[in-house]
Design a protein around this motif. Structure first.
Motif, mmCIF file in Angstrom:
data_model
loop_
_atom_site.group_PDB
_atom_site.id
_atom_site.type_symbol
_atom_site.label_atom_id
_atom_site.label_comp_id
_atom_site.label_asym_id
_atom_site.label_seq_id
_atom_site.Cartn_x
_atom_site.Cartn_y
_atom_site.Cartn_z
ATOM 1 N N ILE A 1 0.803 -1.087 0.085
ATOM 2 C CA ILE A 1 0.010 -0.080 -0.079
ATOM 3 C C ILE A 1 1.014 1.105 0.235
ATOM 4 C CG2 ILE A 1 -1.679 1.299 1.287
ATOM 5 C CD1 ILE A 1 -2.647 -1.245 2.454
ATOM 6 N N ASP A 2 0.674 2.111 -0.906
ATOM 7 C CA ASP A 2 1.131 3.587 -0.972
ATOM 8 C C ASP A 2 0.224 4.511 -0.890
ATOM 9 O OD1 ASP A 2 3.122 5.574 -1.328
ATOM 10 O OD2 ASP A 2 3.122 5.316 -3.565
ATOM 11 N N ALA A 3 0.049 5.035 0.338
ATOM 12 C CA ALA A 3 -0.976 5.881 0.319
ATOM 13 C C ALA A 3 -0.747 7.093 1.398
ATOM 14 C CB ALA A 3 -2.488 5.072 0.824
ATOM 15 N N GLY A 4 -1.548 8.187 1.248
ATOM 16 C CA GLY A 4 -1.393 9.288 2.198
ATOM 17 C C GLY A 4 -2.520 9.943 2.217
ATOM 18 N N SER B 1 -6.100 8.660 0.041
ATOM 19 C CA SER B 1 -5.837 7.786 -1.353
ATOM 20 C C SER B 1 -4.636 7.489 -1.623
ATOM 21 C CB SER B 1 -6.480 8.716 -2.323
ATOM 22 O OG SER B 1 -5.424 10.006 -2.460
ATOM 23 N N GLY B 2 -4.626 6.470 -2.406
ATOM 24 C CA GLY B 2 -3.186 6.149 -2.867
ATOM 25 C C GLY B 2 -3.647 4.635 -3.642
ATOM 26 N N THR B 3 -2.421 3.629 -3.638
ATOM 27 C CA THR B 3 -2.731 2.605 -4.447
ATOM 28 C C THR B 3 -2.491 1.308 -3.581
ATOM 29 O OG1 THR B 3 -0.321 2.520 -5.117
ATOM 30 C CG2 THR B 3 -1.803 3.700 -6.789
ATOM 31 N N LYS C 1 -3.391 -4.595 -9.119
ATOM 32 C CA LYS C 1 -3.126 -3.204 -8.516
ATOM 33 C C LYS C 1 -4.463 -2.513 -8.661
ATOM 34 C CE LYS C 1 0.152 0.446 -8.133
ATOM 35 N NZ LYS C 1 1.145 0.846 -8.720
ATOM 36 N N ALA D 1 -6.795 1.125 -6.779
ATOM 37 C CA ALA D 1 -6.788 2.619 -6.045
ATOM 38 C C ALA D 1 -7.580 2.363 -4.704
ATOM 39 C CB ALA D 1 -7.633 3.488 -7.116
ATOM 40 N N SER E 1 -9.377 5.020 -1.891
ATOM 41 C CA SER E 1 -9.882 6.487 -1.883
ATOM 42 C C SER E 1 -10.772 6.444 -1.019
ATOM 43 C CB SER E 1 -10.485 7.076 -3.164
ATOM 44 O OG SER E 1 -10.893 8.296 -3.031
#
Length: 135
Positions: A44-47, A54-56, A104, A106, A108
């Motif tokens: 997870i790459d989110a912020g 949100s992120g991926t 992969k 999203a 949100s």
């Protein structure tokens, strides 16, 4: 002529059946809480920004379809940006997903109004829900 027509139907039906049998079978089962070894395969790459988390997310599992993340989010105490009426307590949120194995997607989620002005959060995954697929 009828024999030829029946033969064509038989061939088409046989080919379709063979194709369906050869395809990976992904049928939604009963939702389960994923084990820790499956959760560790998520990337997870989110912020946070503009009132949205949100992120991926990458599902590195071969046999789990992800349907929901349950996360805990705690506003970071930054005295320059925290408002006195803003909650500092962790809150649990559910993020619904439709993430097949080895894919992969999203992430949100709009933040609640009482913390939408926070600039950063400490967050952690509490639970991941999904179902097993047969491949």
């Amino acid at each position: 002529m009828k024999t030829t027509s029946r033969f064509k139907k038989f061939i088409c039906t046989s080919l379709l059946s063979a194709w369906l049998i050869s395809m990976p079978l992904a049928i939604a089962g009963d939702p389960i809480e994923l084990p820790q070894n499956a959760i560790r395969k998520l990337q997870i790459d989110a912020g946070f920004g503009w009132g949205i988390f949100s992120g991926t997310i990458y599902n590195g599992n071969d046999n789990y379809h992800i349907t929901q993340l349950v996360v805990s989010m705690t506003p970071v105490h930054d005295h320059h940006h925290m408002h006195s009426n803003m909650s500092h307590d962790p809150k649990v949120h559910q993020i619904d997903l439709d993430l097949p194995p080895s894919s992969k997607g999203a992430l949100s989620m709009a933040l609640p109004n009482d913390v939408a002005d926070a600039h950063d959060f400490k967050w952690e995954i509490l639970k991941v829900t999904g179902y097993q697929v047969n491949q």
